[in-house]
Scaffold this motif. Structure first.
Motif, PDB file in Angstrom:
ATOM      1  N   VAL A 114      45.535  47.930  36.625  1.00  0.00           N
ATOM      2  CA  VAL A 114      44.038  48.224  35.773  1.00  0.00           C
ATOM      3  C   VAL A 114      42.913  47.274  36.275  1.00  0.00           C
ATOM      4  N   PHE A 115      43.340  45.984  36.919  1.00  0.00           N
ATOM      5  CA  PHE A 115      42.211  45.075  36.903  1.00  0.00           C
ATOM      6  C   PHE A 115      42.244  44.530  38.261  1.00  0.00           C
ATOM      7  N   ASP A 116      41.248  44.534  38.879  1.00  0.00           N
ATOM      8  CA  ASP A 116      41.045  43.703  40.172  1.00  0.00           C
ATOM      9  C   ASP A 116      41.261  42.177  40.132  1.00  0.00           C
ATOM     10  N   PRO A 117      41.124  41.495  40.958  1.00  0.00           N
ATOM     11  CA  PRO A 117      41.568  39.938  40.944  1.00  0.00           C
ATOM     12  C   PRO A 117      40.299  39.162  40.332  1.00  0.00           C
ATOM     13  N   GLY A 118      39.110  39.645  40.541  1.00  0.00           N
ATOM     14  CA  GLY A 118      37.997  38.803  39.904  1.00  0.00           C
ATOM     15  C   GLY A 118      38.023  39.190  38.150  1.00  0.00           C
ATOM     16  N   ASP A 119      38.539  40.512  37.937  1.00  0.00           N
ATOM     17  CA  ASP A 119      38.706  40.520  36.494  1.00  0.00           C
ATOM     18  C   ASP A 119      39.578  40.073  35.882  1.00  0.00           C
ATOM     19  N   ILE A 120      40.876  39.789  36.730  1.00  0.00           N
ATOM     20  CA  ILE A 120      41.913  39.285  36.190  1.00  0.00           C
ATOM     21  C   ILE A 120      41.528  37.658  35.588  1.00  0.00           C
ATOM     22  N   ALA A 121      40.840  37.005  36.448  1.00  0.00           N
ATOM     23  CA  ALA A 121      40.413  35.622  36.097  1.00  0.00           C
ATOM     24  C   ALA A 121      39.383  35.553  35.100  1.00  0.00           C
ATOM     25  N   ASN A 122      38.576  36.812  34.628  1.00  0.00           N
ATOM     26  CA  ASN A 122      37.808  36.839  33.516  1.00  0.00           C
ATOM     27  C   ASN A 122      38.828  37.110  32.281  1.00  0.00           C
ATOM     28  N   LEU A 123      39.902  37.778  32.471  1.00  0.00           N
ATOM     29  CA  LEU A 123      40.551  37.952  31.555  1.00  0.00           C
ATOM     30  C   LEU A 123      41.457  36.846  30.895  1.00  0.00           C
ATOM     31  N   ALA A 124      41.831  35.894  32.010  1.00  0.00           N
ATOM     32  CA  ALA A 124      42.378  34.638  31.517  1.00  0.00           C
ATOM     33  C   ALA A 124      41.399  33.785  30.687  1.00  0.00           C
ATOM     34  N   SER A 125      40.104  33.767  31.463  1.00  0.00           N
ATOM     35  CA  SER A 125      39.218  32.694  30.835  1.00  0.00           C
ATOM     36  C   SER A 125      38.938  33.121  29.334  1.00  0.00           C
ATOM     37  N   SER A 126      39.004  34.467  28.931  1.00  0.00           N
ATOM     38  CA  SER A 126      38.826  34.707  27.556  1.00  0.00           C
ATOM     39  C   SER A 126      40.022  34.651  26.712  1.00  0.00           C
ATOM     40  N   GLY A 127      41.035  34.433  27.564  1.00  0.00           N
ATOM     41  CA  GLY A 127      42.289  34.211  26.375  1.00  0.00           C
ATOM     42  C   GLY A 127      43.494  35.439  26.273  1.00  0.00           C
ATOM     43  N   ASN A 128      42.934  36.335  27.217  1.00  0.00           N
ATOM     44  CA  ASN A 128      43.674  37.703  26.938  1.00  0.00           C
ATOM     45  C   ASN A 128      45.232  37.788  28.116  1.00  0.00           C
ATOM     46  N   LEU A 129      45.269  36.585  28.740  1.00  0.00           N
ATOM     47  CA  LEU A 129      46.175  36.159  29.546  1.00  0.00           C
ATOM     48  C   LEU A 129      47.042  35.097  29.034  1.00  0.00           C
ATOM     49  N   VAL A 130      48.317  35.313  28.753  1.00  0.00           N
ATOM     50  CA  VAL A 130      48.977  33.737  28.241  1.00  0.00           C
ATOM     51  C   VAL A 130      50.346  33.819  29.112  1.00  0.00           C
ATOM     52  N   PHE A 131      50.554  32.524  29.474  1.00  0.00           N
ATOM     53  CA  PHE A 131      51.544  32.327  30.457  1.00  0.00           C
ATOM     54  C   PHE A 131      52.614  31.536  29.397  1.00  0.00           C
ATOM     55  N   THR A 132      54.053  31.540  30.156  1.00  0.00           N
ATOM     56  CA  THR A 132      55.009  30.846  29.412  1.00  0.00           C
ATOM     57  C   THR A 132      55.129  29.328  29.817  1.00  0.00           C
ATOM     58  N   GLY A 133      55.190  28.253  28.916  1.00  0.00           N
ATOM     59  CA  GLY A 133      55.183  26.840  29.151  1.00  0.00           C
ATOM     60  C   GLY A 133      54.050  26.118  29.841  1.00  0.00           C
TER      61      GLY A 133
END
Length: 653
Positions: free
Chosen positions: A477-496
């Motif tokens: 769904v998302f290009d690399p630039g949008d993936i970074a924006n997703l993460a900066s807004s808290g919509n991506l979470v990682f384990t540990g």
């Protein structure tokens, strides 16, 4: 008998205030750990200092030791991602810190723990004697410093601003008013007789008011002593001053209301022998105070019934929300401490890291667009959320294995193409919206399920009418630039936190690697669930407090209605008794004044109902409570007339 009844009721009231003080102690201890002796906190920002990471950390450590601040920083526990640790910069005061609430103790580590952590953030201060000089030194080095001192009053003020927290305090004030009127009504005849016997009215007022207030103060002191003893034995004596401060604040407010009500009611019911000369019952002066208190308690009871029932109804949902947040206890989001102009440089490295983490099942995405924010028409759905399989697996333990069902594809796809088609083509350069939608599964919550999705800012929301689009991968769904924006807004979470930090370093996103490619700043993990867990626990606390508040308001209303009905029965005894002796029922004898009570109370109930129209369930409960209150008002007059007649005939009035 009246004194024992007042004492028992006031003891229960102060116990309710004790429950509020427990809540204050729990939330205050989260911000100011009592086991550490935290007296203040400072928030440091090294953005304008121009110091390297090691230099900034060394500066904080040296300032703490020079001024004997005993600085302690809260940081993630790298060995157990469900916990946090305290990092003591100037010696370890304890091996671990226990909490007032039901949380696992937090270990206390040395300053070496901050070797790979940013020096910016919040530090707790255990000794404020040298804090002013320390702040001056830090500011002289170019560090931005914000200071906050610990204050139980500030914690209480913050909680009071929350919806529903003031309900117990309102219940206490109205219960005090009802009991005061009841106490004066029960002593009205003896007060008039003492005046007739030659006693000074001022002395009577002082004796009665002083006795009533002494009873209230005695109950407050007894409850405070017993509850402080329980807190000391069950939680630890270090928490007693904190709990006692909160309890005394609430008790002081209640006793202040008591003083005001006693003063006003005593003046309105001034003892006088004129009542015997005019053949009026001594309680006649309390007629209007009793009516006012009755109207206030009825309004408050009806107003609080709906929210209390809603909170009780949502208790199960609150438990599920807390369970969902607990599933996120080991999840972290990424903080981007870099300037926006570097995002395009960082984005390809970050997208590769996300791809690797997602393949390992350690990156979960949920990006939600609400119809209200979008300004479009999502049909039967209030929001659309893009998720990946890792998200569904992450929330599956709390939501349940059958939380999602297949959505009707034809209308959902048509709606998505109409509303989000152009946006999908912007997110995925070179792709057609139809191709993107063809690659995702269309799901919706099963009936009765509130499904958790990440909304704006990464906040977890629970919706039963969200359209869930499960994408095979985030990159679908998302290009690399949008993936970074997703993460900066808290919509991506990682384990540990530890594993995520290692992934950042491996992807060339560590502080040193970024500096090598000309990017100043760093990316670092932050725990995602703390605020949500706090909100869910607050909701659970509030549900219990509202239930207790409604119980106290019900008692206050019954007392106020009983006093008002008895006063009215005494004033109308000359009319009621002949009617009863001629064969009329007590309900028939009291019908005129009971009807007037209904005419006075019904508008109050309708006014409250007007504010509950948006919530049908709360409206029904509010209406039922109002109907029950009006029924009590109506039939209470007949019951009171019968009780007065019985007391007169048995010479017990």
């Amino acid at each position: 008998m009246q004194k024992q009844l007042v004492a028992a009721t006031m003891t229960a009231l102060f116990a309710l205030l004790g429950a509020m003080a427990v809540m204050v102690a729990d939330f205050h201890d989260r911000s100011w750990p009592q086991r550490l002796g935290a007296q203040a906190r400072i928030t440091l920002d090294f953005g304008g200092a121009g110091l390297a990471h090691e230099e900034a950390t060394a500066l904080v450590v040296s300032v703490s030791r020079e001024h004997r601040l005993g600085l302690v920083k809260l940081a993630p526990d790298l060995d157990d991602s469900r916990r946090e640790v305290f990092v003591a910069l100037d010696g370890r005061p304890l091996h671990e810190v226990a909490w007032f609430g039901d949380r696992e103790p937090a270990p206390v580590l040395g300053p070496e723990r901050l070797a790979d952590s940013p020096p910016d953030g919040t530090y707790l201060v255990r000794d404020v004697s040298g804090l002013d000089a320390a702040v001056a030194d830090l500011r002289a080095a170019g560090v931005a410093v914000a200071r906050t001192d610990a204050s139980v009053a500030d914690t209480v003020r913050h909680l009071v601003l929350e919806t529903g927290f003031t309900a117990p305090a309102l219940a206490g004030a109205l219960l005090v008013a009802a009991l005061t009127v009841y106490r004066l009504a029960s002593r009205a005849r003896s007060r008039a007789l003492r005046v007739l016997a030659g006693a000074d009215p001022w002395r009577i007022q002082a004796q009665d008011a002083g006795g009533h207030l002494a009873l209230l103060f005695g109950c407050a002191a007894a409850v405070a002593a017993a509850s402080c003893l329980l807190v000391g034995l069950l939680r630890g004596w270090v928490y007693v001053p904190l709990f006692a401060t909160g309890l005394l604040l609430f008790e002081a407010a209640t006793l202040a209301v008591s003083l005001a009500v006693v003063a006003v009611a005593s003046c309105l019911a001034w003892p006088s022998a004129d009542l015997f000369a005019t053949r009026r019952p001594p309680v006649a002066a309390l007629r209007w105070p009793a009516r006012i208190v009755q109207a206030a308690t009825l309004t408050a009871l009806v107003a609080c019934a709906g929210p209390a029932w809603t909170a009780a109804r949502d208790a199960g949902q609150t438990a599920r929300e807390l369970a969902a947040w607990n599933e996120f206890a080991d999840q972290v989001r990424i903080a981007f401490a870099v300037e926006d102009r570097y995002f395009d440089v960082v984005a390809p490295y970050f997208a590769q890291m996300v791809e690797d983490a997602e393949a390992d099942g350690e990156a979960a995405m949920s990006y939600t667009i609400t119809a209200a924010d979008w300004g479009g028409d999502f049909g039967p759905y209030s929001a659309v959320s893009f998720v990946n399989p890792n998200w569904i697996e992450l929330v599956g333990a709390s939501a349940g294995p059958d939380a999602l069902v297949e959505a009707d594809p034809a209308p959902a796809t048509a709606m998505l193409e109409r509303e989000l088609g152009p946006q999908l083509e912007l997110w995925r350069t070179g792709a057609d919206a139809a191709d993107v939608l063809g690659a995702v599964r269309l799901l919706a919550p099963a009936p009765g399920v509130q499904y958790p999705v990440a909304e704006s800012g990464g906040r977890l929301g629970f919706r039963d009418d969200v359209l869930v689009l499960e994408a095979p991968t985030i990159g679908t769904v998302f290009d690399p630039g949008d993936i970074a924006n997703l993460a900066s807004s808290g919509n991506l979470v990682f384990t540990g936190a530890d594993a995520t930090r290692a992934r950042l370093d491996a992807a060339g996103l560590g502080e040193a690697s970024l500096a090598a490619i000309g990017v100043r700043g760093e990316l670092y993990p932050l725990h995602a669930a703390e605020e949500g867990i706090l909100q869910a626990q607050f909701a659970a606390y509030l549900a219990r407090l509202l239930a207790l508040a409604v119980a106290a308001l019900a008692v206050a209303f019954v007392v106020a209605a009983a006093v008002n009905a008895i006063v009215a029965a005494l004033l109308h005894a000359r009319r009621d008794f002949p009617m009863r002796l001629s064969g009329a029922t007590w309900e028939r004898a009291a019908r005129p004044r009971a009807g007037r009570e209904l005419l006075a109370g019904a508008p109050l109930v309708l006014l409250v109902l007007a504010f509950r129209l948006a919530d049908p369930a709360a409206l029904a409960v509010t209406a039922a409570t109002g109907a029950a209150g009006l029924t009590l008002l109506y039939f209470g007059h007949g019951i009171a007339a019968g009780a007065v007649f019985s007391h007169v005939t048995h010479r017990r009035l």
